[in-house]
Design a protein around this motif. Structure first.
Motif, mmCIF file in Angstrom:
data_model
loop_
_atom_site.group_PDB
_atom_site.id
_atom_site.type_symbol
_atom_site.label_atom_id
_atom_site.label_comp_id
_atom_site.label_asym_id
_atom_site.label_seq_id
_atom_site.Cartn_x
_atom_site.Cartn_y
_atom_site.Cartn_z
ATOM 1 N N VAL A 89 0.845 -1.200 0.000
ATOM 2 C CA VAL A 89 0.000 0.000 0.000
ATOM 3 C C VAL A 89 0.882 1.252 0.000
ATOM 4 O O VAL A 89 0.623 2.207 -0.743
ATOM 5 C CB VAL A 89 -0.966 -0.013 1.206
ATOM 6 N N ILE A 90 1.940 1.235 0.785
ATOM 7 C CA ILE A 90 2.870 2.380 0.824
ATOM 8 C C ILE A 90 3.560 2.551 -0.532
ATOM 9 O O ILE A 90 3.641 3.658 -1.067
ATOM 10 C CB ILE A 90 3.904 2.196 1.956
ATOM 11 N N LEU A 91 4.040 1.426 -1.108
ATOM 12 C CA LEU A 91 4.698 1.498 -2.415
ATOM 13 C C LEU A 91 3.739 1.957 -3.506
ATOM 14 O O LEU A 91 4.127 2.709 -4.409
ATOM 15 C CB LEU A 91 5.291 0.139 -2.782
ATOM 16 N N GLN A 92 2.490 1.525 -3.418
ATOM 17 C CA GLN A 92 1.513 1.945 -4.418
ATOM 18 C C GLN A 92 1.208 3.435 -4.286
ATOM 19 O O GLN A 92 0.978 4.110 -5.288
ATOM 20 C CB GLN A 92 0.246 1.103 -4.300
ATOM 21 N N GLY A 93 1.225 3.943 -3.065
ATOM 22 C CA GLY A 93 1.056 5.383 -2.880
ATOM 23 C C GLY A 93 2.206 6.159 -3.497
ATOM 24 O O GLY A 93 1.994 7.201 -4.139
ATOM 25 N N ILE A 94 3.424 5.646 -3.344
ATOM 26 C CA ILE A 94 4.590 6.291 -3.962
ATOM 27 C C ILE A 94 4.489 6.206 -5.481
ATOM 28 O O ILE A 94 4.752 7.184 -6.189
ATOM 29 C CB ILE A 94 5.892 5.647 -3.440
ATOM 30 N N ALA A 95 4.117 5.033 -5.988
ATOM 31 C CA ALA A 95 3.978 4.867 -7.437
ATOM 32 C C ALA A 95 2.882 5.774 -7.991
ATOM 33 O O ALA A 95 3.001 6.296 -9.102
ATOM 34 C CB ALA A 95 3.680 3.411 -7.774
ATOM 35 N N LEU A 96 1.841 5.976 -7.211
ATOM 36 C CA LEU A 96 0.758 6.865 -7.629
ATOM 37 C C LEU A 96 1.270 8.292 -7.792
ATOM 38 O O LEU A 96 0.874 9.002 -8.720
ATOM 39 C CB LEU A 96 -0.366 6.813 -6.594
ATOM 40 N N ALA A 97 2.178 8.694 -6.915
ATOM 41 C CA ALA A 97 2.738 10.041 -6.990
ATOM 42 C C ALA A 97 3.756 10.178 -8.123
ATOM 43 O O ALA A 97 3.885 11.261 -8.701
ATOM 44 C CB ALA A 97 3.394 10.403 -5.659
#
Length: 143
Positions: A89-97
């Motif tokens: 979830v944290i990595l996906q938030g970074i990837a989203l940014a």
């Protein structure tokens, strides 16, 4: 003679196991997409996007590997999968940014949260993981 009582896996746990497998393969594919999206970002973002993509692939594969242990009622697998999915979830938030894969990443993020909810919230799931674990005096069936 040792009597073993087989504990039936409840439906919410079976649904969670299926979601773990589907989510693990989907996160692996998402990691590949994030890794390939490094060709479409600024030069300063290439390394972070590559690292996020590689970490997403690794955690997706670890999630798939933990699915069979989860099906057997392993409390350790449930805890590790929660940690893996939280990191995802944290990595996906970074990837989203960093990337422009918004709908895909948001879908994967919601799926990861749904899996965490499926293995922790239903009371039948909690009882299954409590019952399936061997007691202190019994040897573990997994070596």
């Amino acid at each position: 003679m040792t009597s073993t009582v087989e504990v039936r896996r409840p439906v919410p746990v079976t649904v969670a196991v299926v979601l773990v497998y589907v989510g693990g393969f989907a996160n692996t594919a998402l990691g590949v997409l994030v890794l390939l999206s490094r060709y479409q970002v600024d030069a300063d973002d290439v390394l972070p996007v590559s690292l996020v993509g590689a970490a997403t692939i690794l955690l997706g594969l670890l999630t798939v590997a933990g699915g069979s242990s989860l099906a057997r009622g392993s409390r350790l697998a449930r805890t590790l999968l929660t940690a893996y999915l939280s990191l995802l979830v944290i990595l996906q938030g970074i990837a989203l940014a960093l990337t422009e894969l918004d709908p895909t990443i948001i879908t994967a993020l919601l799926a990861a949260l749904a899996v965490i909810a499926a293995i922790w919230i239903p009371p039948t799931a909690r009882r299954y993981f409590r019952r399936a674990a061997p007691s202190a005096g019994e040897p573990s069936p997994m070596l």
